[in-house]
Motif scaffolding. Structure first.
Motif, PDB file in Angstrom:
ATOM      1  N   UNK A   1       0.778  -1.230   0.000  1.00 42.08           N
ATOM      2  CA  UNK A   1       0.000   0.000   0.000  1.00 42.08           C
ATOM      3  C   UNK A   1       0.819   1.294   0.000  1.00 42.08           C
ATOM      4  N   UNK A   2       1.787   1.460  -0.897  1.00 38.08           N
ATOM      5  CA  UNK A   2       2.536   2.719  -0.930  1.00 38.08           C
ATOM      6  C   UNK A   2       1.684   3.848  -1.496  1.00 38.08           C
ATOM      7  N   UNK A   3       2.097   5.058  -1.254  1.00 39.13           N
ATOM      8  CA  UNK A   3       1.440   6.236  -1.801  1.00 39.13           C
ATOM      9  C   UNK A   3       2.482   7.073  -2.526  1.00 39.13           C
ATOM     10  N   UNK A   4       2.185   7.471  -3.747  1.00 35.51           N
ATOM     11  CA  UNK A   4       3.080   8.359  -4.487  1.00 35.51           C
ATOM     12  C   UNK A   4       2.661   9.784  -4.203  1.00 35.51           C
ATOM     13  N   UNK A   5       3.621  10.606  -3.797  1.00 30.69           N
ATOM     14  CA  UNK A   5       3.403  12.038  -3.601  1.00 30.69           C
ATOM     15  C   UNK A   5       3.992  12.760  -4.794  1.00 30.69           C
ATOM     16  N   UNK A   6       3.309  13.781  -5.274  1.00 28.43           N
ATOM     17  CA  UNK A   6       3.773  14.512  -6.450  1.00 28.43           C
ATOM     18  C   UNK A   6       3.713  16.014  -6.189  1.00 28.43           C
ATOM     19  N   UNK A   7       4.246  16.779  -7.114  1.00 23.61           N
ATOM     20  CA  UNK A   7       4.184  18.227  -6.966  1.00 23.61           C
ATOM     21  C   UNK A   7       2.855  18.788  -7.460  1.00 23.61           C
ATOM     22  N   UNK A   8       2.076  17.970  -8.187  1.00 16.00           N
ATOM     23  CA  UNK A   8       0.815  18.468  -8.752  1.00 16.00           C
ATOM     24  C   UNK A   8      -0.405  17.653  -8.319  1.00 16.00           C
ATOM     25  N   UNK A   9      -0.276  16.874  -7.245  1.00 11.89           N
ATOM     26  CA  UNK A   9      -1.405  16.154  -6.633  1.00 11.89           C
ATOM     27  C   UNK A   9      -2.111  15.215  -7.613  1.00 11.89           C
ATOM     28  N   UNK A  10      -1.392  14.536  -8.484  1.00 14.51           N
ATOM     29  CA  UNK A  10      -2.018  13.726  -9.525  1.00 14.51           C
ATOM     30  C   UNK A  10      -2.314  12.289  -9.129  1.00 14.51           C
ATOM     31  N   UNK A  11      -1.944  11.866  -7.916  1.00 16.52           N
ATOM     32  CA  UNK A  11      -2.098  10.459  -7.533  1.00 16.52           C
ATOM     33  C   UNK A  11      -3.180  10.227  -6.481  1.00 16.52           C
ATOM     34  N   UNK A  12      -4.289  10.895  -6.597  1.00 17.91           N
ATOM     35  CA  UNK A  12      -5.444  10.639  -5.744  1.00 17.91           C
ATOM     36  C   UNK A  12      -5.448  11.366  -4.420  1.00 17.91           C
ATOM     37  N   UNK A  13      -6.436  10.995  -3.602  1.00 16.82           N
ATOM     38  CA  UNK A  13      -6.654  11.692  -2.331  1.00 16.82           C
ATOM     39  C   UNK A  13      -5.490  11.561  -1.361  1.00 16.82           C
ATOM     40  N   UNK A  14      -4.744  10.473  -1.426  1.00 19.87           N
ATOM     41  CA  UNK A  14      -3.613  10.276  -0.529  1.00 19.87           C
ATOM     42  C   UNK A  14      -2.373  11.058  -0.923  1.00 19.87           C
TER      43      UNK A  14
END
Length: 95
Positions: free
Chosen positions: A74-87
């Motif tokens: 269950x990893x979460x990708x963090x981005x600079x433009x919030x493109x990977x969902x609510x997490x």
């Protein structure tokens, strides 16, 4: 799911049983809200998160690394433009 018409979804993960070679069971190594396990039960998760950040030139960071031994879930990708969902908490999640 009444507030999600035509988008029913239910996520289920298999239970991860066992312990690593140090006797630790399921551990959360870091989160998408800035937590980092300072007891360093394992170095692999933190190195993987750091690698994802540097390899993407700061555009992405894989966080919320958890699991047993080197089996991570269950990893979460963090981005600079919030493109990977609510997490995806964006830059504030990389704190």
């Amino acid at each position: 799911f009444v507030d999600r018409p035509k988008k029913p979804m239910f996520a289920v993960e298999r239970f991860v049983d066992g312990a690593d070679s140090y006797g630790n069971g399921f551990l959360k190594h870091n989160t998408n809200a800035g937590f980092v396990d300072l007891e360093e039960h394992r170095k692999t998760p933190q190195i993987f998160s750091a690698y994802s950040f540097y390899a993407s030139e700061g555009c992405r960071l894989v966080a919320d690394v958890q699991g047993v031994g080197d089996l991570y879930t269950d990893p979460q990708v963090l981005s600079i433009d919030y493109r990977f969902g609510d997490g995806d908490l964006g830059p504030r999640g990389k704190a």
